[in-house]
Structures are given as C-alpha cells and as structure tokens.
Design a protein around this motif. Structure first.
Motif, PDB file in Angstrom:
ATOM      1  N   ALA A   1       9.928  11.867 -17.253  1.00 11.79           N
ATOM      2  CA  ALA A   1      10.551  10.746 -17.246  1.00 11.79           C
ATOM      3  C   ALA A   1      11.491  10.597 -16.144  1.00 11.79           C
ATOM      4  O   ALA A   1      11.756   9.555 -15.669  1.00 11.79           O
ATOM      5  N   GLN A   2      12.176  11.637 -15.702  1.00 10.96           N
ATOM      6  CA  GLN A   2      12.980  11.374 -14.415  1.00 10.96           C
ATOM      7  C   GLN A   2      12.140  11.118 -13.171  1.00 10.96           C
ATOM      8  O   GLN A   2      12.735  10.322 -12.497  1.00 10.96           O
ATOM      9  N   SER A   3      10.861  11.653 -13.105  1.00 14.12           N
ATOM     10  CA  SER A   3      10.181  11.183 -11.894  1.00 14.12           C
ATOM     11  C   SER A   3       9.766   9.622 -12.098  1.00 14.12           C
ATOM     12  O   SER A   3       9.873   8.859 -10.865  1.00 14.12           O
ATOM     13  N   ILE A   4       9.515   9.168 -12.910  1.00 20.47           N
ATOM     14  CA  ILE A   4       9.035   7.800 -13.261  1.00 20.47           C
ATOM     15  C   ILE A   4      10.383   6.890 -13.258  1.00 20.47           C
ATOM     16  O   ILE A   4      10.116   5.966 -12.488  1.00 20.47           O
ATOM     17  N   VAL A   5      11.284   7.120 -13.751  1.00 19.58           N
ATOM     18  CA  VAL A   5      12.664   6.397 -13.532  1.00 19.58           C
ATOM     19  C   VAL A   5      13.105   6.269 -12.217  1.00 19.58           C
ATOM     20  O   VAL A   5      13.564   5.233 -11.696  1.00 19.58           O
ATOM     21  N   SER A   6      12.913   7.642 -11.597  1.00 19.38           N
ATOM     22  CA  SER A   6      13.538   7.491 -10.065  1.00 19.38           C
ATOM     23  C   SER A   6      12.439   6.783  -9.208  1.00 19.38           C
ATOM     24  O   SER A   6      13.000   6.057  -8.150  1.00 19.38           O
ATOM     25  N   PHE A   7      11.315   6.721  -9.305  1.00 15.56           N
ATOM     26  CA  PHE A   7      10.148   5.986  -8.738  1.00 15.56           C
ATOM     27  C   PHE A   7      10.560   4.444  -8.831  1.00 15.56           C
ATOM     28  O   PHE A   7      10.561   3.644  -7.766  1.00 15.56           O
ATOM     29  N   PHE A   8      10.835   3.938 -10.187  1.00 17.95           N
ATOM     30  CA  PHE A   8      11.233   2.566 -10.319  1.00 17.95           C
ATOM     31  C   PHE A   8      12.483   2.379  -9.931  1.00 17.95           C
ATOM     32  O   PHE A   8      12.580   0.904  -9.288  1.00 17.95           O
ATOM     33  N   HIS A   9      13.309   3.085  -9.874  1.00 17.35           N
ATOM     34  CA  HIS A   9      14.816   2.830  -9.586  1.00 17.35           C
ATOM     35  C   HIS A   9      14.726   2.658  -7.759  1.00 17.35           C
ATOM     36  O   HIS A   9      15.409   1.904  -7.262  1.00 17.35           O
ATOM     37  N   ASP A  10      14.170   3.616  -7.128  1.00 21.31           N
ATOM     38  CA  ASP A  10      14.093   3.605  -5.899  1.00 21.31           C
ATOM     39  C   ASP A  10      13.107   2.569  -5.218  1.00 21.31           C
ATOM     40  O   ASP A  10      13.327   2.164  -3.981  1.00 21.31           O
ATOM     41  N   LYS A  11      12.001   2.391  -5.705  1.00 19.67           N
ATOM     42  CA  LYS A  11      10.776   1.683  -5.193  1.00 19.67           C
ATOM     43  C   LYS A  11      10.458   0.347  -5.731  1.00 19.67           C
ATOM     44  O   LYS A  11      10.487  -0.684  -5.072  1.00 19.67           O
ATOM     45  N   ILE A  12      10.298   0.223  -6.929  1.00 20.58           N
ATOM     46  CA  ILE A  12      10.015  -0.990  -7.719  1.00 20.58           C
ATOM     47  C   ILE A  12      10.880  -1.903  -7.693  1.00 20.58           C
ATOM     48  O   ILE A  12      10.899  -3.271  -7.517  1.00 20.58           O
TER      49      ILE A  12
ATOM     50  N   PHE B   1       0.865  -1.225   0.162  1.00 21.62           N
ATOM     51  CA  PHE B   1       0.033  -0.053   0.020  1.00 21.62           C
ATOM     52  C   PHE B   1       0.963   1.266  -0.127  1.00 21.62           C
ATOM     53  O   PHE B   1       0.505   2.354  -0.467  1.00 21.62           O
ATOM     54  N   ASP B   2       2.097   0.910   0.751  1.00 21.78           N
ATOM     55  CA  ASP B   2       2.969   2.422   0.700  1.00 21.78           C
ATOM     56  C   ASP B   2       3.500   2.507  -0.833  1.00 21.78           C
ATOM     57  O   ASP B   2       3.600   3.818  -1.346  1.00 21.78           O
ATOM     58  N   THR B   3       3.802   1.408  -1.712  1.00 23.62           N
ATOM     59  CA  THR B   3       4.254   1.671  -2.757  1.00 23.62           C
ATOM     60  C   THR B   3       3.121   1.923  -3.798  1.00 23.62           C
ATOM     61  O   THR B   3       3.548   2.891  -4.498  1.00 23.62           O
ATOM     62  N   MET B   4       2.074   1.843  -3.826  1.00 27.53           N
ATOM     63  CA  MET B   4       0.831   2.327  -4.383  1.00 27.53           C
ATOM     64  C   MET B   4       0.418   3.576  -4.082  1.00 27.53           C
ATOM     65  O   MET B   4       0.233   4.639  -5.139  1.00 27.53           O
ATOM     66  N   ARG B   5       0.698   3.861  -2.909  1.00 25.62           N
ATOM     67  CA  ARG B   5       0.550   5.565  -2.446  1.00 25.62           C
ATOM     68  C   ARG B   5       1.331   6.552  -3.390  1.00 25.62           C
ATOM     69  O   ARG B   5       1.187   7.274  -3.663  1.00 25.62           O
ATOM     70  N   GLN B   6       2.830   5.868  -3.230  1.00 24.07           N
ATOM     71  CA  GLN B   6       3.588   6.671  -3.749  1.00 24.07           C
ATOM     72  C   GLN B   6       3.755   6.729  -5.226  1.00 24.07           C
ATOM     73  O   GLN B   6       3.807   7.968  -5.801  1.00 24.07           O
ATOM     74  N   GLY B   7       3.266   5.619  -5.894  1.00 24.05           N
ATOM     75  CA  GLY B   7       2.924   5.450  -7.251  1.00 24.05           C
ATOM     76  C   GLY B   7       1.824   6.662  -7.787  1.00 24.05           C
ATOM     77  O   GLY B   7       1.888   7.242  -8.745  1.00 24.05           O
ATOM     78  N   LEU B   8       0.749   6.723  -7.093  1.00 27.63           N
ATOM     79  CA  LEU B   8      -0.333   7.760  -7.391  1.00 27.63           C
ATOM     80  C   LEU B   8       0.153   8.921  -7.005  1.00 27.63           C
ATOM     81  O   LEU B   8      -0.332   9.967  -7.722  1.00 27.63           O
ATOM     82  N   TRP B   9       1.042   9.297  -6.163  1.00 24.69           N
ATOM     83  CA  TRP B   9       1.667  10.471  -5.969  1.00 24.69           C
ATOM     84  C   TRP B   9       2.540  11.058  -7.090  1.00 24.69           C
ATOM     85  O   TRP B   9       2.541  12.273  -7.689  1.00 24.69           O
ATOM     86  N   VAL B  10       3.374  10.090  -7.516  1.00 28.98           N
ATOM     87  CA  VAL B  10       3.921  10.316  -8.749  1.00 28.98           C
ATOM     88  C   VAL B  10       3.218  10.696  -9.821  1.00 28.98           C
ATOM     89  O   VAL B  10       3.281  11.572 -10.836  1.00 28.98           O
ATOM     90  N   ALA B  11       2.116   9.916 -10.162  1.00 22.40           N
ATOM     91  CA  ALA B  11       1.061   9.842 -11.394  1.00 22.40           C
ATOM     92  C   ALA B  11       0.466  11.582 -11.362  1.00 22.40           C
ATOM     93  O   ALA B  11       0.239  12.302 -12.336  1.00 22.40           O
ATOM     94  N   VAL B  12       0.189  11.739  -9.907  1.00 23.46           N
ATOM     95  CA  VAL B  12      -0.416  13.050  -9.849  1.00 23.46           C
ATOM     96  C   VAL B  12       0.530  14.100 -10.138  1.00 23.46           C
ATOM     97  O   VAL B  12       0.193  15.151 -10.964  1.00 23.46           O
ATOM     98  N   ALA B  13       1.675  13.857  -9.856  1.00 21.44           N
ATOM     99  CA  ALA B  13       3.012  15.035  -9.797  1.00 21.44           C
ATOM    100  C   ALA B  13       3.256  15.242 -11.423  1.00 21.44           C
ATOM    101  O   ALA B  13       3.403  16.093 -12.078  1.00 21.44           O
ATOM    102  N   ILE B  14       3.030  13.980 -12.185  1.00 16.06           N
ATOM    103  CA  ILE B  14       3.358  14.044 -13.663  1.00 16.06           C
ATOM    104  C   ILE B  14       2.156  14.864 -14.261  1.00 16.06           C
ATOM    105  O   ILE B  14       2.606  15.448 -15.470  1.00 16.06           O
TER     106      ILE B  14
END
Length: 88
Positions: free
Chosen positions: A70-81, A7-20
């Motif tokens: 692109a940087q937001s998505i890459v950093s999310f995948f690199h740091d979390k996924i 759920f923490d990963t999903m929450r952070q993913g949704l915040w990345v989607a909102v920011a993008i």
C-alpha cells in the motif's frame, strides 16, 4: 504530455508492480518447490497438497507485506501520477 514523461512514468509504474509482486511470487515459488520435493520423495500425488499450502503461504505473506504494498502504491501515485494530473 511529452512522450519521455509518459514512458518514464510507465517504466516506474512497472517497477512498482514488480516490487509489489516479488514477495508473493518468491513465496509461491519456494513453497511449490518444497512441496514438489516432498511429493517426489514420498510418492504422494495429491493435488490439494500443492494448492492448500501454497495458498496459505501466499496469504500469510500478503498479510505481512500489505503495508509495504500500500505504501509503495500510494507514494507512486503521490509522487508521480497526481503531479501529472494537476499539471505541476
């Protein structure tokens, strides 16, 4: 995988989607309001007058903010996924 991590990963993913999506949505809203006011003041009711400038403004903002997106998505995948997949 623990539920809290999921759920923490999903929450952070949704915040990345909102920011993008925020820059595109804000520009679409602002352009729509400006064109709507222009149409109301001049009584021009042309459908392409709302569509074409809004599309052009969104395309320009997308082009400008593509690096940030692109940087937001890459950093999310690199740091979390990826650590979740590898199991670190």
């Amino acid at each position: 995988m623990d539920e809290a991590i999921f759920f923490d990963t999903m929450r952070q993913g949704l915040w990345v989607a909102v920011a993008i999506s925020t820059p595109l949505l804000v520009v679409a809203l602002a352009t729509g309001l400006i064109i709507g006011l222009f149409q109301a003041l001049t009584s021009i009711q042309e459908m392409t007058l709302t569509f074409v400038p809004k599309l052009a403004a969104m395309l320009a903002v997308f082009w400008i903010s593509m690096g940030f997106m692109a940087q937001s998505i890459v950093s999310f995948f690199h740091d979390k996924i990826i650590p979740l997949i590898v199991g670190v």
